[in-house]
Design a protein around this motif. Structure first.
Motif, PDB file in Angstrom:
ATOM      1  N   ALA A  67      25.689  42.687  27.095  1.00  0.00           N
ATOM      2  CA  ALA A  67      26.562  41.741  27.770  1.00  0.00           C
ATOM      3  C   ALA A  67      27.061  41.916  29.239  1.00  0.00           C
ATOM      4  N   VAL A  68      26.940  40.986  29.904  1.00  0.00           N
ATOM      5  CA  VAL A  68      27.203  41.281  31.264  1.00  0.00           C
ATOM      6  C   VAL A  68      28.634  40.427  31.627  1.00  0.00           C
ATOM      7  N   THR A  69      29.732  41.352  32.000  1.00  0.00           N
ATOM      8  CA  THR A  69      30.920  41.016  32.295  1.00  0.00           C
ATOM      9  C   THR A  69      30.876  40.325  33.631  1.00  0.00           C
ATOM     10  N   TRP A  70      32.118  39.425  34.058  1.00  0.00           N
ATOM     11  CA  TRP A  70      32.035  38.968  35.149  1.00  0.00           C
ATOM     12  C   TRP A  70      32.197  39.801  36.560  1.00  0.00           C
ATOM     13  N   GLU A  71      32.880  40.975  36.078  1.00  0.00           N
ATOM     14  CA  GLU A  71      33.048  41.864  37.209  1.00  0.00           C
ATOM     15  C   GLU A  71      31.849  42.520  37.491  1.00  0.00           C
ATOM     16  N   GLN A  72      30.758  42.670  36.570  1.00  0.00           N
ATOM     17  CA  GLN A  72      29.450  43.169  36.937  1.00  0.00           C
ATOM     18  C   GLN A  72      28.648  42.026  37.872  1.00  0.00           C
ATOM     19  N   MET A  73      28.825  40.825  37.005  1.00  0.00           N
ATOM     20  CA  MET A  73      28.064  39.612  37.782  1.00  0.00           C
ATOM     21  C   MET A  73      28.739  39.471  39.233  1.00  0.00           C
ATOM     22  N   THR A  74      30.000  39.681  39.333  1.00  0.00           N
ATOM     23  CA  THR A  74      30.348  39.606  40.845  1.00  0.00           C
ATOM     24  C   THR A  74      29.715  40.595  41.740  1.00  0.00           C
ATOM     25  N   ALA A  75      29.608  42.000  41.381  1.00  0.00           N
ATOM     26  CA  ALA A  75      29.164  42.726  41.939  1.00  0.00           C
ATOM     27  C   ALA A  75      27.597  42.632  42.126  1.00  0.00           C
ATOM     28  N   LEU A  76      26.888  42.077  41.392  1.00  0.00           N
ATOM     29  CA  LEU A  76      25.501  41.879  41.486  1.00  0.00           C
ATOM     30  C   LEU A  76      25.241  40.669  42.587  1.00  0.00           C
ATOM     31  N   ARG A  77      26.014  39.536  42.366  1.00  0.00           N
ATOM     32  CA  ARG A  77      26.047  38.364  43.210  1.00  0.00           C
ATOM     33  C   ARG A  77      26.397  38.830  44.771  1.00  0.00           C
ATOM     34  N   ASN A  78      27.413  39.634  44.994  1.00  0.00           N
ATOM     35  CA  ASN A  78      27.743  40.117  46.259  1.00  0.00           C
ATOM     36  C   ASN A  78      26.667  41.010  46.911  1.00  0.00           C
ATOM     37  N   ARG A  79      25.959  41.941  46.012  1.00  0.00           N
ATOM     38  CA  ARG A  79      25.221  42.782  46.494  1.00  0.00           C
ATOM     39  C   ARG A  79      23.668  41.991  46.694  1.00  0.00           C
ATOM     40  N   TRP A  80      23.281  41.002  46.107  1.00  0.00           N
ATOM     41  CA  TRP A  80      21.849  40.607  45.833  1.00  0.00           C
ATOM     42  C   TRP A  80      21.817  39.039  46.706  1.00  0.00           C
ATOM     43  N   LEU A  81      22.957  38.093  46.391  1.00  0.00           N
ATOM     44  CA  LEU A  81      23.005  36.806  46.766  1.00  0.00           C
ATOM     45  C   LEU A  81      23.694  36.547  47.986  1.00  0.00           C
ATOM     46  N   PRO A  82      22.794  36.450  49.111  1.00  0.00           N
ATOM     47  CA  PRO A  82      23.556  36.154  50.516  1.00  0.00           C
ATOM     48  C   PRO A  82      24.499  34.939  50.434  1.00  0.00           C
ATOM     49  N   ARG A  83      25.580  35.112  51.059  1.00  0.00           N
ATOM     50  CA  ARG A  83      26.425  33.761  51.430  1.00  0.00           C
ATOM     51  C   ARG A  83      25.734  32.556  52.029  1.00  0.00           C
ATOM     52  N   PRO A  84      26.016  31.493  51.769  1.00  0.00           N
ATOM     53  CA  PRO A  84      25.292  30.468  52.355  1.00  0.00           C
ATOM     54  C   PRO A  84      25.793  30.497  54.024  1.00  0.00           C
TER      55      PRO A  84
END
Length: 269
Positions: free
Chosen positions: A217-234
């Motif tokens: 299970a992936v928590t929103w906190e973990q997903m937010t960390a992954l997003r901020n690390r790998w998915l660049p902002r527009p």
């Protein structure tokens, strides 16, 4: 003797054209054929018959033509059909249309009791007669919704195939997907679409990670960390038309120096 009345001036009439090419033909050969069947003829037509400003843009078999006067637009449409028929080409019946578009289109249509100006699609974008916050005209470009849905479906399927890769491997790949999307779609006025694309990519990644195991299970906190690390902002990667490279660094091009020919972003000039 009274002088002949000038044709009623409209800001811009757009003819959106798509050719129907029968059979399988190389895009290179089709482009060469259309250069002689359409480009050279259209340039001669503009020089000989146009009474106002003309804008012509062709990419492969998709064309957008802007004309200042309705009479010019209607004549060009009729003669173009004849020209294409003579070269055994037909215009796409659904995508070839004449619309009123440009700086004064909204005001002119409102004065005649009509609705908002129509939009048109070209090269992955929807073009809209919009307004700035202070109320003046602004050409707006938005990523086509159907193209975005198709790209998201493609990413979803790819994530299924990459389900057993490490999170870092998936993140590195998704980063490249987003950077590629921003590189093409990062035009002014399209920022909202970039954010929506990133949000949907994040959600698809979260669901893909949850499918790997019921215990994973992936928590929103973990997903937010992954997003901020790998998915660049527009980010907007393209300048406004007024400061594009060709404006800062003018160079000779076919058609340069012809007063009523050229390509502009917001209407006839």
């Amino acid at each position: 003797m009274n002088p002949s009345p000038r044709p009623r001036r409209l800001q811009l009439l757009l003819i959106e054209v798509t050719f129907c090419v029968q059979g399988v033909i190389s895009p290179l050969l089709a482009n060469i054929y259309l250069h002689y069947a359409y480009d050279l003829w259209a340039e001669q037509w503009r020089r000989r018959h146009a009474h106002g400003n003309v804008i012509m843009v062709r990419y492969a078999d998709d064309i957008v033509v802007g004309l200042e006067h309705r009479a010019d637009a209607e004549r060009f449409m009729a003669e173009m059909r004849q020209r294409m028929a003579a070269h055994e080409l037909t215009l796409h019946p659904q995508k070839t249309r004449l619309i009123e578009f440009g700086r004064h289109a909204a005001k002119d249509r409102e004065s005649r009791g009509l609705g908002k100006p129509e939009t048109f699609n070209f090269l992955g974008f929807t073009y809209i007669c919009g307004r700035r916050r202070r109320g003046d005209f602004q050409l707006k470009r938005k990523s086509r919704s159907d193209r975005m849905r198709a790209k998201l479906a493609e990413v979803k399927e790819a994530l299924r195939r990459r389900m057993h890769e490490t999170t870092d491997q998936q993140g590195a790949w998704l980063r490249m997907v987003l950077l590629g999307f921003y590189a093409y779609h990062g035009v002014p006025t399209n920022f909202r679409a970039l954010w929506d694309f990133r949000f949907n990519i994040t959600e698809q990644w979260r669901r893909a990670l949850r499918r790997r195991s019921q215990k994973d299970a992936v928590t929103w906190e973990q997903m937010t960390a992954l997003r901020n690390r790998w998915l660049p902002r527009p980010r907007i990667t393209h300048p406004w038309p007024s400061i594009r490279f060709a404006v800062k660094h003018p160079r000779w091009e076919p058609g340069a120096g012809i007063p009523h020919a050229g390509i502009c972003a917001g209407g006839a000039r």
